[in-house]
Design a protein around this motif. Sequence first.
Motif, PDB file in Angstrom:
ATOM      1  N   TRP A  32      36.026  21.883-127.384  1.00  0.00           N
ATOM      2  CA  TRP A  32      34.780  21.634-127.073  1.00  0.00           C
ATOM      3  C   TRP A  32      35.141  21.732-125.479  1.00  0.00           C
ATOM      4  O   TRP A  32      36.304  20.959-125.333  1.00  0.00           O
ATOM      5  CB  TRP A  32      33.829  20.874-127.202  1.00  0.00           C
ATOM      6  N   GLN A  33      33.978  21.824-125.201  1.00  0.00           N
ATOM      7  CA  GLN A  33      34.550  21.254-123.157  1.00  0.00           C
ATOM      8  C   GLN A  33      33.289  21.553-122.697  1.00  0.00           C
ATOM      9  O   GLN A  33      31.453  21.346-122.667  1.00  0.00           O
ATOM     10  CB  GLN A  33      34.827  22.419-122.669  1.00  0.00           C
ATOM     11  N   SER A  71      38.311  15.122-121.008  1.00  0.00           N
ATOM     12  CA  SER A  71      39.569  15.643-121.164  1.00  0.00           C
ATOM     13  C   SER A  71      38.448  16.663-122.783  1.00  0.00           C
ATOM     14  O   SER A  71      39.999  17.004-122.509  1.00  0.00           O
ATOM     15  CB  SER A  71      39.993  14.453-122.023  1.00  0.00           C
ATOM     16  N   LEU A  72      37.765  17.377-122.803  1.00  0.00           N
ATOM     17  CA  LEU A  72      37.854  17.819-124.137  1.00  0.00           C
ATOM     18  C   LEU A  72      38.355  19.421-123.759  1.00  0.00           C
ATOM     19  O   LEU A  72      38.689  19.707-124.978  1.00  0.00           O
ATOM     20  CB  LEU A  72      36.130  17.644-124.107  1.00  0.00           C
ATOM     21  N   ALA A  73      38.782  19.425-122.617  1.00  0.00           N
ATOM     22  CA  ALA A  73      39.045  20.514-122.384  1.00  0.00           C
ATOM     23  C   ALA A  73      40.530  20.860-122.855  1.00  0.00           C
ATOM     24  O   ALA A  73      41.065  21.736-122.826  1.00  0.00           O
ATOM     25  CB  ALA A  73      38.718  20.923-120.490  1.00  0.00           C
ATOM     26  N   ASP A  74      40.786  19.302-122.760  1.00  0.00           N
ATOM     27  CA  ASP A  74      42.962  19.617-122.240  1.00  0.00           C
ATOM     28  C   ASP A  74      42.363  19.691-123.732  1.00  0.00           C
ATOM     29  O   ASP A  74      44.362  19.213-124.248  1.00  0.00           O
ATOM     30  CB  ASP A  74      42.643  17.946-121.655  1.00  0.00           C
ATOM     31  N   ILE A 108      27.756  19.807-123.114  1.00  0.00           N
ATOM     32  CA  ILE A 108      29.307  20.456-123.624  1.00  0.00           C
ATOM     33  C   ILE A 108      27.983  21.680-124.379  1.00  0.00           C
ATOM     34  O   ILE A 108      27.602  21.176-124.821  1.00  0.00           O
ATOM     35  CB  ILE A 108      30.296  19.153-124.557  1.00  0.00           C
ATOM     36  N   ARG A 111      34.707  25.594-126.642  1.00  0.00           N
ATOM     37  CA  ARG A 111      35.174  26.716-126.210  1.00  0.00           C
ATOM     38  C   ARG A 111      35.067  28.219-127.211  1.00  0.00           C
ATOM     39  O   ARG A 111      34.942  27.865-128.177  1.00  0.00           O
ATOM     40  CB  ARG A 111      36.127  26.343-125.862  1.00  0.00           C
TER      41      ARG A 111
END
Length: 111
Positions: A32-33, A71-74, A108, A111
């Motif tokens: 997720w992002q 921080s989801l994209a990390d 959100i 991805r």
Amino acid sequence: MSTPTTTTVDGGRGDATAGHRPSPTFDLLDAWQLNPKVALRPEPFGALLYHFGTRKLSFLKNLVVVDIVASLADHPNAEAALLTAGIDPASRGLYLQALTALAESGMIIRR
């Protein structure tokens, strides 16, 4: 001029985002992002989320949720983001509920 709608993410459900398929269930194993059309602005109480596509404004009143969303994209998936934030299994329901509401409102996205 219309007034933006307001949603508090502490259990409430948002409307589906126009042109974006809503997530009927939030899967922790998916990546997720933050939606690229959404701005996250930290505030002393948590954060404001503004969706430029729908003009929807949401409030996050939990600083841990703000950190997880940011921080989801990390992380490879939402499960990893929760583990990194130190969320124990007993507390997971609250965070899953908040992330599900954010996914359903298009704040959100997968991805």
